[in-house]
Structures are given as structure tokens and as C-alpha cells.
Scaffold this motif. Structure first.
Motif, short mmCIF file in Angstrom:
data_model
loop_
_atom_site.label_atom_id
_atom_site.label_comp_id
_atom_site.label_asym_id
_atom_site.label_seq_id
_atom_site.Cartn_x
_atom_site.Cartn_y
_atom_site.Cartn_z
N THR A 157 0.84 -1.21 0.00
CA THR A 157 0.00 0.00 0.00
C THR A 157 0.87 1.26 0.00
O THR A 157 0.62 2.21 -0.76
N THR A 158 1.89 1.25 0.86
CA THR A 158 2.80 2.39 0.95
C THR A 158 3.52 2.63 -0.37
O THR A 158 3.58 3.77 -0.87
N CYS A 159 4.04 1.57 -0.98
CA CYS A 159 4.78 1.71 -2.23
C CYS A 159 3.86 2.16 -3.37
O CYS A 159 4.28 2.94 -4.24
N ALA A 160 2.61 1.70 -3.37
CA ALA A 160 1.67 2.13 -4.41
C ALA A 160 1.41 3.63 -4.32
O ALA A 160 1.42 4.34 -5.33
N LEU A 161 1.21 4.13 -3.11
CA LEU A 161 0.96 5.56 -2.94
C LEU A 161 2.19 6.39 -3.28
O LEU A 161 2.08 7.47 -3.88
N ILE A 162 3.37 5.90 -2.91
CA ILE A 162 4.60 6.60 -3.27
C ILE A 162 4.78 6.62 -4.78
O ILE A 162 5.21 7.62 -5.37
N GLY A 163 4.45 5.50 -5.43
CA GLY A 163 4.55 5.44 -6.89
C GLY A 163 3.65 6.45 -7.56
O GLY A 163 4.05 7.10 -8.54
N ILE A 164 2.42 6.60 -7.06
CA ILE A 164 1.50 7.59 -7.61
C ILE A 164 2.07 9.00 -7.44
O ILE A 164 2.04 9.82 -8.36
#
Length: 269
Positions: A157-164
Motif C-alpha cells: 500500500t505504501t509503495c503504491a501511494l509513493i509510486g502515484i
């Protein structure tokens, strides 16, 4: 969540997942790359024998399995979404979506849902390959798998938000890979993915501790490495509360930055 938003989000997950598996370059550099690296490290260093402190020696393949799981989470979330969304901004996809009833929240749900679908499949296949092909002994304690579950979900979840959020950094779709991939490579080298964590100097460990990948890798090592390896960690502890806190902080940072930087059309378009 309204019924319409849930329907839009669910539908978008399906669309994003199909697009992901139809892109050969994305499929290799985010989904298959950890498998390739696990095979390379296992083949290249297996001749040197088992590694680890006395009484807790393990094979090179077992050492790199948690590292590649952490790498897969990072690549699926940060690298995949940062490049993908930057390309969609550049080629006009976001502009077209902005003219449809699709809401930004549903778009986010589609991207994050795709990351969870592909990330879960990738992690499952990595663990199965490690067990069946490389003969890696998997943990048998339920608490170890519980730790794996929350580190995996929180990390993804954290990496997905950082990617966005990171997708706002490239100035064009053409430059997206050139901007994002070097960042990913550097973080993997200093976060205990490609290089054994205790081999890194203290100052480099301190820098890596600022970023989430180090904490994801540490959480995965706590699951798959024997207890004797804990002494090789920073402060000689798995520090799982620290893993949770660091990832939650980055989750909030990623969420805020995603909300502030995302738009259907670039400001400089």
C-alpha cells in the motif's frame, strides 16, 4: 464508499490488470525481475557455500528470497506506478479519462488494486519457486506468516501511494524510466536487497533507514531468516514496531503527496 465508486474501482482494477500483463517491458522489469535476480544470485554465489552466523547458516537462495520479495513489493508499487502514470499523462490517457465519469478516487483504486493483484501473485510464485525449485525451507510458525501478511500489505500500500506521488516527477513520459529506474536501483543497493545488510557501512545504513524499502526488507528478513540473523541487523533487532511505524509514516506521506500532485492534465501540458 458509494456503490457507484465501488463499481468504478472494481471495474478499473480489471482494466489495469489486463493492461499490466499485456505490456512486455512492464511485465519483465516489475513482475519477472525478482525471479531473474533470485536465480542469478543463487547460481552465482552458491559455490561459496552457506552464509550466516554460526548455528544459523542458510543457503544463498534462502538469504535472497526475502530480499527479492521486498524488491518485488517496491517494483510493483513504486517503479510500476510511477512510470505507468507518467506515461499516461504524457500520451493523453489521463486527459481522456478526465473527460469521462471516472473519478480520481476510482482511478487510484484501480491502480492500487492492480498492484495488489499482481504483487500477491508475484510473491506467491516467488515463495513457491523458492520452496519447490531452490529447496528453501519456509517458516512453520503462524506468527511468522502473520508478520509476513502485515508487512506485505502495509508495504505494498505504501509503495503504491509513493509510486502515484513519484509519477509527478518526470517531465515527460519518455523520461519516466530514466528518472524512476535509477532511483529504484540505488535504493535496492543500499537497502539490503542486492547487498547483504550487515556488509553496508553504518552511514549508508542510516541513509537507507530514511526510506521505506529498507524497512520492508527488514520485515521480510524477520520472517524468512533464522533468529541468529537478528544480531546482524541495525541495533541487533528485527525492530518490527519500527518497521510498522516507518511504513505508516511513508504511507501518510505518499497519500498526501498523491493528493497534492495528481491531476488529469499536467500543468505544463
Amino acid at each position: 464508499m458509494s456503490t457507484n465508486l465501488a463499481t468504478q474501482g472494481t471495474s478499473r482494477i480489471g482494466v489495469e490488470t489486463k493492461m499490466y500483463f499485456r505490456a512486455p517491458d512492464t511485465l519483465f522489469f516489475t513482475f519477472l525481475f525478482p525471479f531473474v535476480m533470485l536465480a542469478i544470485f543463487s547460481a552465482a554465489f552458491s559455490a561459496s557455500g552457506d552464509a550466516g552466523p554460526p548455528g544459523a547458516e542458510i543457503s544463498v537462495a534462502a538469504l535472497y528470497l526475502p530480499a527479492m520479495l521486498a524488491s518485488g513489493i517496491f517494483l510493483s508499487g513504486v517503479q510500476n506506478l510511477a512510470i505507468d502514470i507518467a506515461l499516461e499523462k504524457s500520451n493523453g490517457t489521463l486527459k481522456r479519462l478526465g473527460g469521462t465519469p471516472l473519478s480520481p478516487v476510482a482511478y487510484f483504486l484501480g491502480k492500487i488494486g492492480q498492484v495488489f493483484v499482481t504483487g500477491t501473485l508475484q510473491a506467491s510464485l516467488l515463495i513457491l519457486a523458492g520452496w519447490l525449485v531452490l529447496g528453501i525451507a519456509l517458516p512453520t510458525e503462524p506468527e511468522k506468516w502473520l508478520t509476513f501478511a502485515w508487512v506485505f500489505v502495509l508495504g505494498l500500500t505504501t509503495c503504491a501511494l509513493i509510486g502515484i506521488a513519484l509519477s509527478a516527477l518526470p517531465r515527460s513520459g519518455k523520461s519516466a524510466a530514466a528518472v524512476v529506474i535509477p532511483i529504484g536501483l540505488i535504493l535496492q543497493f543500499i537497502s539490503g536487497v542486492y547487498l547483504q545488510w550487515n556488509m553496508l557501512p553504518d552511514w549508508l545504513q542510516n541513509i537507507a533507514s530514511i526510506f521505506p524499502l529498507k524497512w520492508i526488507a527488514q520485515g521480510m528478513r524477520s520472517v524468512f531468516l533464522p533468529d541468529g540473523w537478528e544480531a546482524l541487523e541495525q541495533n541487533e533487532s528485527w525492530n518490527l514496531p519500527g518497521v510498522a511505524i516507518a511504513l505508516l509514516v511513508w504511507l501518510v506521506v505518499g497519500l498526501v503527496l498523491s493528493r497534492l500532485t495528481f491531476r488529469w492534465i499536467r500543468r505544463d501540458a
